[in-house]
Design a protein around this motif. Structure first.
Motif, PDB file in Angstrom:
ATOM      1  N   PHE A 213      -2.425  59.356  51.639  1.00  0.00           N
ATOM      2  CA  PHE A 213      -1.939  60.548  51.593  1.00  0.00           C
ATOM      3  C   PHE A 213      -2.155  60.605  50.631  1.00  0.00           C
ATOM      4  N   SER A 214      -1.933  61.669  49.918  1.00  0.00           N
ATOM      5  CA  SER A 214      -1.685  62.002  48.681  1.00  0.00           C
ATOM      6  C   SER A 214      -0.746  63.751  48.455  1.00  0.00           C
ATOM      7  N   ILE A 215      -0.981  64.068  47.102  1.00  0.00           N
ATOM      8  CA  ILE A 215      -0.236  65.572  47.365  1.00  0.00           C
ATOM      9  C   ILE A 215      -0.645  66.391  47.521  1.00  0.00           C
ATOM     10  N   ASP A 216      -2.202  66.263  47.359  1.00  0.00           N
ATOM     11  CA  ASP A 216      -3.415  67.501  47.621  1.00  0.00           C
ATOM     12  C   ASP A 216      -3.602  67.210  49.227  1.00  0.00           C
TER      13      ASP A 216
ATOM     14  N   GLN B 200       3.566  52.397  50.429  1.00  0.00           N
ATOM     15  CA  GLN B 200       3.964  52.748  52.451  1.00  0.00           C
ATOM     16  C   GLN B 200       2.186  52.256  52.522  1.00  0.00           C
ATOM     17  N   ALA B 201       2.326  50.989  52.685  1.00  0.00           N
ATOM     18  CA  ALA B 201       1.328  50.391  52.748  1.00  0.00           C
ATOM     19  C   ALA B 201       0.075  51.154  53.672  1.00  0.00           C
ATOM     20  N   GLU B 202       0.785  51.756  55.401  1.00  0.00           N
ATOM     21  CA  GLU B 202      -0.252  52.918  56.516  1.00  0.00           C
ATOM     22  C   GLU B 202      -0.564  53.989  56.228  1.00  0.00           C
ATOM     23  N   ALA B 203      -0.004  54.523  54.653  1.00  0.00           N
ATOM     24  CA  ALA B 203      -0.230  55.780  53.951  1.00  0.00           C
ATOM     25  C   ALA B 203      -2.111  55.558  53.161  1.00  0.00           C
ATOM     26  N   SER B 204      -1.928  54.360  52.696  1.00  0.00           N
ATOM     27  CA  SER B 204      -2.485  54.305  51.695  1.00  0.00           C
ATOM     28  C   SER B 204      -3.902  53.316  51.880  1.00  0.00           C
TER      29      SER B 204
END
Lengths: 132, 493, 409
Positions: free
Chosen positions: B69-72, C51-55
Motif C-alpha cells: 500500500f502507499s499514498i499514491d 501493517q505487514a499484510e499491506a507492506s
C-alpha cells in the motif's frame, strides 16, 4: 481470566512468585496472571549464577511479541542457577509458570525476608483490586 | 469484491532464488582494473549477492513494490502520521543532477544555490513556529526530540543548575518521548491525563520542582484533542524553572493558526515528513528540524546555515561553541530538506493557513459521520483536531471484534488501517487522521467500509478474525517470527 | 512553475564540478534503474511496514537487504538500517555497553584515525549516558592506529574498541592484530567499514580469531547519490547472540494463517513504542528509501560488479596519487597500503588551494589540516571508478597551475 495462585508460594506486587525449598534456597518465577497478561513468550533472559542481587533489582527479562518486561528480585541473595531450559523453550513460562517455567534459584541473604512478601490470599486480593 | 481471491499469485521469490552463477549486469560495471590488496587483508569468499540480469532485478523490485500500500495508491487514515500527498514536483526539483552530485564537503563557493534554499527554509520554519532559531540537521523526528532534550540539559548545565534531571512526559505521549529522555540521561516522570483528554494539572503541580528540567508536550495531544490547559502548563513549568518542549508530530492541526513560540515553548521539533509532505519512503528518510527560543539559541545542533551579506556558509563549532554538537556525518538529510523547502514555497503563506483549516475540517467531518453511524468517540464531548480516536470497546465486548480486527479487515476494503492501540490509554482504539489532501469521496468511502465491517462483526465476527483475505499474505505468525528467528536468506543445504 | 525555475537556476549556480572528495561520502556510478524504481509511488510514498499484510514489498526488500549486508560484512544478522554511518557508530557504542555485561567501565577506545566527524557525533549522541571515550593515536609514518598506544591499556576494563577499515586517511589497518588484542582484554570490537571496500577486503566477521562483535558503516556508496550530505543510511550487523541489544527495525520471515511464507517486523518488544523509557534506542524508523536503493544497487551490480567498482576505485586512486605527487611540493604523507583515499601534504595552506581549484571547476579534496593540525597542510583525496585517466590529468594540470610550479623532472 483464570488465575492459578498456589497456596504454598509467596508473591510480590510486581507479579513474581517465590518458593521456599527444603534446603533453604528459593526458586523464583512469574505468576500465571503475569504470563497471561504478557501473552506468548518468545524469549527469557535469566541472571547468571553467582550474581548478587539486591531486593527489587531488575535481573531478568521476559519478552512476548507485544511486551518486554523486567523481572525484579523479590529477595536479596546470590543466584545459584538460571533456568537454562528457557532458552529453547520460553513457552514453558506460559504452560507451566510455577513448574518448568521457573526463572532462577537463589541463596537468599535472609530467608526470613520471605515473610514480608504477600501470601496467596494477599496476592489474590491484589489481583481482584486491580481487575476492578 | 471477491473475498476468496487468493494472494498466492502475487507472491515473489527472493532475489537470491533468481540468482544464477556468472550472470550479471555487465553494462553497469566498470572495466576490470587490477588492485593490489595485501594477502592477509584480502577477502577469501565472495559475499552472497545475487547474480541476476538488470531486467530481472528491475522486474523483481517492481513486482515487490506492487505488494505495498502507499499514498499514491491507497488512503492512509493513519493517526499521528500525517500521510498527506507528496507532490511529485518536490521530488523532481530536489533531484536535479547538480543537487544530487554535490559533495557535502565541497567548498561553499560551489554550493550557494543549495545553501540559499536551506537558509530560506530555516527562516520559513522560524516564521511558522514563532521560534528564534532553527537547525535542520536532525535526521528524523526522534533525533529532533533528542536534540531538544539535549539542549534543555545543556542549558541547565551551563547555568550550573545540575539538579535538573527530570523530564515530565504525559502518559499519552509518543513512546519516543520517554525513550529520548532516557537517551539523554534524564529521569522520566509520567503524569496522567484527565477524562476529557487534558493534562492533569494537579498531577503536574505535584511533580514540578527544583529537579524539573522540562516537560515534553504533544499539542494537540495524541488523544486527538487540543490541550486546553496549555497556558497554565506554561506558567507552572516556567515558574518552577523548567523548560517547555513541543513535540511537533501534530503540527499539521495548527499550521498557520497558532504558533508554539507564541505559546511560550522553548523548543520544538518538526517532522518535515509529516507536516511538510516529504515522503515516508517505506519507513524513512525523515527530517526532524528543531526550532528554539532565545534561551536555547547557543545550543542548537550544528551545522546551521549562516549568511554573511550575499554569501551563505555553514556555521560550525567555531561559531557555536556551546552547541550540543553534531548528530550526523554531514549536515542532515539535505535532500529531504530541499523537498520540504519546495513544498513550502509551492504552498505559500496563504496555502499554509488552509492546511490547518482543511486538516481539521476533514477530521471533524469524518468524526461527525462516524457518530452518525453509531461509532463511539473516545472523547465524546470534544471536537476533533486534525485527528480523533474511536474506541471499539463495545464491538469488542458484544461481538469479540477488536480494533485490530477492524484494522485488518479494512485492508480488504482497500484502506490502510488507522493507528491501532495507540495511545495506550484508550482501550481498543483507532486513531484516525485523514489529512487535508483527501477528497470528500475518499472520506465517505472509508466511513462506508467501516459501517460494512461493523455489520459483518454483528453477523459473523469470525469473518473479521480471519482478515485480511485479499492481500499477498494473511495474518502472520508473530510468535513464530520472534521465536524461530529467520532474519537472512540461506541457500538450501 | 515559479519554483521550478528558481530551483533550476540555483542548481545551475552550483554547477557540476569534477569531484575528488571522499572523507565519508563517495561518488559512484548509480545504474539508472535504481532510482527509477525507488521513486515509484508504491515505494516512495509507502509508510513504515507496521501493517505487514499491506507492506510485503517493503518487508521482503528489507529481508533481502539484511541478507546482503550480513554477508557483505561477514556477520550473522543485520538490522533494517539506521540514519547514517556516523550516528550508527554512536548507536553501536551504546549497544556495546548493553551487550558487554562483564565490563563495568563504560570505557570505549576510539582511535584518532577514525573519521573525526564520526567521533564528534558519537560524543554528542552517546556522551549524555556517561560513556567515556579515550583516544588512541596513530603512527606518524604508517598512518595506522599505533599498537603501542593501544597496548598501554592491556589488562584494563574496556567495554569496546572501535576500528575503522580503511581508516579516515584511507590507510588499511592491521585489523587482525587489533581485534585479537581487544578480545583478550574482554572488550567488544566495533568495526567501521566502507561497504564497497568489502568486495576486496576481509569482512569484519573474519577479523582476528573470532571476528568483530558489531559492524557499522555508511551505506551511501551503495547506490545513494552524494546529494549535499543526505539522506544516506547507516548499516549495522552483529552476532546472533547480541540481536536483542541491536537498535532499529528488524524483519523476519514467518508463516501466515494459511501456512504460506511472509515477512514481518520482529523483535519489536525492544523498541520505543513498546518499551518506552527502557527501549534500546529512541529510533523509530529505518532509512527505507535509501535501504531500498542499496538493495537494488547490489542486485544489479552483483558480486562481480562490486568487486570491479572496488578495484577500479583503488586503482584510480593509485593513479591519482602517482600523478599528483609528480608535482613539486606535493607528497604523500603515509607509506602503507590504502584503499581509495590518500593523504597528501602541500607546502601551502590547503583552504585557498581548494578555493582556486573550485574556480576551475574541480572539487579537489578535503582539507584535513583543521582536524589534524599535527599533520600540517594535509589534503585528503579520493578517486572512484567514475574518474578517467583524462579527469586525473585535468586535476593534475589544474593543481600544477594553482601551485604555480613547473612539472618536476
Amino acid at each position: 481470566m483464570s488465575n492459578n495462585v498456589p497456596a504454598e508460594l509467596r508473591y510480590t506486587k510486581s507479579h513474581e512468585w517465590v518458593r521456599k525449598n527444603p534446603d533453604g534456597t528459593a526458586t523464583i518465577g512469574i505468576t500465571d496472571h503475569a504470563q497471561h497478561a504478557l501473552g506468548d513468550l518468545v524469549f527469557a533472559e535469566t541472571p547468571e549464577s553467582g550474581r548478587t542481587l539486591a531486593a527489587g533489582e531488575a535481573c531478568a527479562v521476559v519478552e512476548s511479541v507485544k511486551a518486554a518486561s523486567d523481572v525484579y528480585a523479590p529477595l536479596a541473595g546470590t543466584v545459584l542457577e538460571g533456568n537454562g531450559g528457557l532458552a529453547d523453550a520460553p513457552e514453558k513460562i506460559n504452560t507451566d509458570p510455577y513448574g518448568e517455567g521457573w526463572l532462577w534459584k537463589l541463596k537468599p541473604a535472609a530467608i526470613e525476608d520471605l515473610e514480608a512478601l504477600l501470601d496467596a490470599s494477599g496476592y489474590q486480593r491484589l489481583l481482584a483490586e486491580s481487575a476492578e | 469484491m471477491s473475498d476468496t481471491q487468493s494472494g498466492a499469485a502475487q507472491r515473489e521469490p527472493t532475489i537470491f532464488e533468481l540468482s544464477r552463477p556468472g550472470r550479471g549486469a555487465t553494462a553497469q560495471m566498470p572495466p576490470p582494473l587490477a588492485a593490489q590488496v595485501p594477502a592477509e587483508l584480502r577477502r577469501r569468499r565472495r559475499p552472497l549477492l545475487p547474480e541476476v540480469s538488470e531486467l530481472q532485478a528491475v522486474r523483481h523490485y517492481t513486482r515487490l513494490s506492487q505488494l505495498n500500500f502507499s499514498i499514491d495508491t491507497h488512503f492512509y487514515p493513519l493517526g499521528s502520521c500525517t500521510m498527506k500527498y507528496n507532490p511529485r514536483g518536490c521530488n523532481q526539483y530536489a533531484m536535479l543532477p547538480e543537487f544530487l552530485g554535490r559533495h557535502p564537503l565541497a567548498p561553499v563557493s560551489l554550493g550557494q544555490g543549495v545553501l540559499a534554499c536551506l537558509h530560506e527554509l530555516q527562516e520559513m520554519l522560524k516564521e511558522v513556529t514563532g521560534m528564534q532559531g532553527v537547525s535542520l540537521t536532525p535526521m528524523a523526528g526522534a533525533q529532533g526530540e533528542f536534540a531538544g532534550v539535549a539542549m534543555i540539559r545543556a542549558y541547565h548545565r551551563a547555568r550550573g543548575d545540575l539538579a535538573r534531571n527530570e523530564i515530565i512526559v504525559p502518559e499519552a505521549a509518543h513512546g519516543t518521548n520517554p525513550a529520548t529522555a532516557s537517551m539523554c540521561g534524564m529521569k522520566v516522570i509520567e503524569i496522567p491525563c484527565n477524562a476529557e483528554g487534558d493534562c492533569d494539572l494537579d498531577a503536574l503541580r505535584n511533580v514540578v520542582g527544583p529537579n524539573t528540567a522540562g516537560i515534553m508536550l504533544t499539542n494537540p495531544s495524541t488523544l486527538g484533542v487540543f490541550e486546553r490547559t496549555i497556558a497554565d502548563i506554561e506558567k507552572l513549568v516556567h515558574a518552577a524553572g523548567g523548560l517547555l518542549y513541543y513535540d511537533g508530530a501534530n503540527l499539521n492541526a495548527i499550521l498557520g493558526k497558532v504558533r508554539p513560540g507564541d505559546m511560550g515553548f522553548d523548543v520544538i521539533h518538526m517532522n518535515l515528513h509529516k507536516t511538510f509532505s516529504t515522503p515516508h519512503g517505506g519507513g524513512g528518510p525523515g527530517a526532524g528540524a528543531v526550532g528554539v527560543g532565545a534561551r536555547l539559541l547557543p545550543y542548537l545542533p550544528i551545522p546551521v546555515v549562516g549568511r554573511d551579506g550575499d554569501t551563505y556558509r555553514w556555521l560550525d563549532e567555531r561559531d557555536l561553541p556551546a552547541s550540543i554538537g553534531r548528530l550526523s556525518g554531514f549536515m542532515g538529510n539535505a535532500g529531504v530538506l530541499l523537498r520540504a523547502y519546495i513544498y513550502m514555497r509551492m504552498v505559500g503563506r496563504e496555502g499554509m493557513q488552509r492546511i490547518g483549516e482543511y486538516a481539521t475540517l476533514n477530521a471533524n467531518y469524518l468524526l461527525a459521520r462516524f457518530r452518525q453511524a453509531g461509532f463511539e468517540p473516545a472523547y465524546p464531548s470534544r471536537r476533533a483536531t486534525h485527528e480523533f480516536i474511536l474506541t471499539m470497546k463495545r464491538e469488542a465486548r458484544e461481538h469479540g471484534a477488536t480494533a485490530m480486527d477492524f484494522a485488518k479487515r479494512l485492508l480488504d476494503f482497500g484502506y490502510h488501517a488507522p493507528t491501532t492501540y495507540f495511545p495506550l490509554l484508550v482501550p481498543e482504539c483507532l486513531l484516525i487522521e485523514p489529512t487535508e489532501t483527501e477528497a470528500k469521496e475518499a472520506l465517505d468511502g472509508f466511513v462506508d467500509a467501516m459501517i460494512a465491517i461493523q455489520r459483518e462483526a454483528a453477523a459473523d465476527p469470525s469473518r473479521l478474525k480471519g482478515a485480511p483475505y485479499t492481500l499477498p499474505v494473511r495474518r502472520l505468525d508473530d510468535v513464530r517470527a520472534a521465536k524461530q528467528l529467520d532474519l537472512t536468506w540461506k541457500p538450501a543445504a | 512553475m515559479e519554483i521550478g525555475r528558481l530551483m533550476s537556476e540555483r542548481a545551475a549556480r552550483d554547477g557540476r564540478p569534477l569531484n575528488f572528495i571522499g572523507a565519508g561520502a563517495y561518488e559512484h556510478h548509480i545504474p539508472a534503474a535504481v532510482w527509477a524504481i525507488v521513486t515509484r509511488g508504491e515505494i516512495y510514498s509507502a509508510y513504515t511496514p507496521y501493517q505487514a499484510e499491506a507492506s510485503q514489498g517493503t518487508l521482503q526488500t528489507i529481508y533481502e537487504y539484511q541478507t546482503m549486508i550480513a554477508s557483505l560484512t561477514g556477520m550473522e544478522v543485520s538490522n533494517a538500517s539506521l540514519y547514517d554511518g556516523a550516528s550508527g557508530l554512536a548507536e553501536a557504542c551504546l549497544m556495546a555497553v548493553r551487550a558487554n555485561r562483564r565490563s563495568k567501565s563504560l570505557r570505549i577506545l576510539m582511535p584518532k584515525a577514525v573519521n573525526p566527524t564520526y567521533r564528534k557525533c558519537v560524543h554528542a549522541i552517546a556522551g549524555n549516558q556517561n560513556l567515556r571515550f579515550e583516544e588512541v593515536g596513530f603512527d606518524a609514518a604508517s598512518g595506522q592506529t599505533a599498537f603501542d598506544s593501544l597496548a598501554r591499556h592491556t589488562g584494563e576494563d574496556i567495554t569496546a574498541v572501535v576500528i575503522q577499515q580503511p581508516n579516515f586517511f584511507g590507510t588499511l589497518e592491521d585489523v587482525d592484530r587489533l581485534t585479537d588484542w581487544a578480545h583478550k582484554q574482554g572488550a567488544l570490537v566495533i568495526a567501521v567499514v566502507n561497504p564497497t571496500s568489502l568486495a576486496l577486503l576481509k569482512p569484519p566477521g573474519e577479523w582476528g580469531e573470532h571476528g568483530v562483535d558489531i559492524a557499522v558503516g555508511e551505506g551511501q556508496p551503495l547506490g545513494v547519490p552524494l546529494a549535499a550530505g543526505g539522506p544516506y543510511f547507516g548499516f549495522m550487523t552483529t552476532r546472533m547472540e547480541h540481536v536483542r541489544q541491536m537498535p532499529g527495525r528488524i524483519v523476519g520471515r514467518t508463516l501466515d494463517l494459511d501456512g504460506r511464507p511472509g515477512f514481518t517486523l520482529t523483535l519489536q518488544a525492544r523498541e520505543q513504542h513498546i518499551r518506552r523509557g527502557k527501549a534500546t534506542s529512541n529510533i523509530c524508523t529505518n532509512q527505507g528509501l535509501l535501504m531500498s536503493a542499496a538493495t537494488i544497487y547490489l542486485a544489479i551490480v552483483g558480486p562481480e560488479g562490486l568487486e570491479r567498482v572496488a578495484s577500479a576505485s583503488m586503482a584510480r586512486t593509485a593513479e591519482l596519487v602517482a600523478e599528483l605527487t609528480r608535482i613539486k611540493g606535493v607528497r604523500e604523507v603515509f607509506t602503507t597500503p590504502r584503499f581509495h583515499e590518500a593523504l597528501l601534504r602541500l607546502e601551502r595552506p590547503v583552504g585557498p588551494v581548494l578555493e582556486e581549484l573550485a574556480r576551475r571547476g574541480i572539487a579537489g579534496g578535503y582539507d584535513a589540516s583543521h582536524d589534524y593540525p599535527e599533520l600540517g597542510q594535509a589534503l585528503l583525496i579520493c578517486a572512484t571508478e567514475t574518474k578517467t585517466t583524462g579527469d586525473i590529468a585535468n586535476y593534475a594540470s589544474a593543481l600544477r597551475a594553482v601551485l604555480g610550479t613547473a612539472r618536476a623532472a
